[in-house]
Enzyme design. Structure first.
Site, PDB file in Angstrom:
ATOM      1  N   CYS A 116       0.875  -1.184   0.000  1.00  0.00           N
ATOM      2  CA  CYS A 116       0.000   0.000   0.000  1.00  0.00           C
ATOM      3  C   CYS A 116       0.906   1.226   0.000  1.00  0.00           C
ATOM      4  CB  CYS A 116      -0.964  -0.023   1.182  1.00  0.00           C
ATOM      5  SG  CYS A 116      -0.181   0.041   2.805  1.00  0.00           S
TER       6      CYS A 116
ATOM      7  N   ASN B 169       2.391   1.464   4.293  1.00  0.00           N
ATOM      8  CA  ASN B 169       2.700   0.212   5.004  1.00  0.00           C
ATOM      9  C   ASN B 169       2.421   0.312   6.505  1.00  0.00           C
ATOM     10  OD1 ASN B 169       5.571  -2.011   5.558  1.00  0.00           O
ATOM     11  ND2 ASN B 169       3.458  -2.560   5.154  1.00  0.00           N
TER      12      ASN B 169
ATOM     13  N   CYS C 242      -1.294   1.028   7.421  1.00  0.00           N
ATOM     14  CA  CYS C 242      -2.737   0.783   7.587  1.00  0.00           C
ATOM     15  C   CYS C 242      -3.207  -0.493   6.880  1.00  0.00           C
ATOM     16  CB  CYS C 242      -3.558   1.965   7.072  1.00  0.00           C
ATOM     17  SG  CYS C 242      -3.305   3.483   8.009  1.00  0.00           S
ATOM     18  N   ARG C 243      -3.181  -0.496   5.553  1.00  0.00           N
ATOM     19  CA  ARG C 243      -3.790  -1.599   4.800  1.00  0.00           C
ATOM     20  C   ARG C 243      -2.894  -2.827   4.655  1.00  0.00           C
ATOM     21  NH1 ARG C 243      -5.158   2.152  -0.184  1.00  0.00           N
ATOM     22  NH2 ARG C 243      -3.259   3.087   0.666  1.00  0.00           N
ATOM     23  N   SER C 244      -1.681  -2.648   4.134  1.00  0.00           N
ATOM     24  CA  SER C 244      -0.873  -3.838   3.832  1.00  0.00           C
ATOM     25  C   SER C 244      -0.439  -4.627   5.078  1.00  0.00           C
ATOM     26  CB  SER C 244       0.317  -3.508   2.917  1.00  0.00           C
ATOM     27  OG  SER C 244       1.150  -2.535   3.464  1.00  0.00           O
TER      28      SER C 244
ATOM     29  N   ASP D 177      -7.635   4.029   0.874  1.00  0.00           N
ATOM     30  CA  ASP D 177      -6.822   4.491   1.992  1.00  0.00           C
ATOM     31  C   ASP D 177      -7.721   4.946   3.163  1.00  0.00           C
ATOM     32  OD1 ASP D 177      -5.095   5.796   3.648  1.00  0.00           O
ATOM     33  OD2 ASP D 177      -4.233   7.079   2.102  1.00  0.00           O
TER      34      ASP D 177
END
Ligand code: 4NP
Length: 147
Positions: free
Chosen positions: A11, A14, A16-18, A119
């Site tokens: 993402c 690195n 929040c999402r990934s 995001d």
């Protein structure tokens, strides 16, 4: 996309999402001898732990991502990972450009193809629940293709 291989989740930051994607995929792919990692496109958060909201939503779902540390995507990733899954179209175009410069065989795809995982950084806790669900669906999608 029909056989198991090493997976890198990418993402922007690195944090929040990934990190969630790494945790969920590690958990779901225990039967495969593969490595799973995550990285960010940007360098803002190198060395940081995941966002507290990502840690919390993962913990609620039985997954501990608290010991992960953010890093930036690097040249060797295009050698070491068979699959690079990105969260949104912006991630996709940046990673595709890096891939051209690195002559890779890595398969690069939206994790929740054909949908984006947006995001959640500037949003609220609900946004992180939505992100978690989309990541979960995306990871299932990949593993269903490996059966
Ligand atoms: P991520 O979210 O890409 O899911 O880790 C973000 C985290 C931080 C920033 C942007 C996105 N930031 O601008 O610092």
């Amino acid at each position: 996309m029909h056989k198991p291989g090493n997976v890198l989740m990418v993402c922007l930051g690195n944090i929040c999402r990934s990190p969630i994607a790494q945790g969920v995929f590690e958990n779901m792919s225990k039967n495969f001898k593969i490595s799973v990692d995550s990285a960010g496109i940007a360098n803002y958060h190198i060395g940081d732990a995941p966002d507290r909201r990502s840690i919390n939503v993962s913990k609620t779902n039985g997954i501990d991502i608290s010991t992960q540390k953010a890093r930036q995507i690097r040249t060797n990733d295009f050698k070491n990972f068979d699959y690079i899954f990105v969260m949104d179209n912006q991630n996709f175009s940046v990673v595709k450009k890096l891939a051209l410069n690195n002559k890779t065989n890595s398969i690069i795809q939206l994790l929740n193809d054909p949908f984006e995982i947006e995001d959640p950084y500037y949003g609220d806790d609900k946004g992180f629940e939505i992100v978690y669900d989309k990541i979960y669906q995306g990871c299932k999608r990949v593993l269903n293709n490996w059966k």
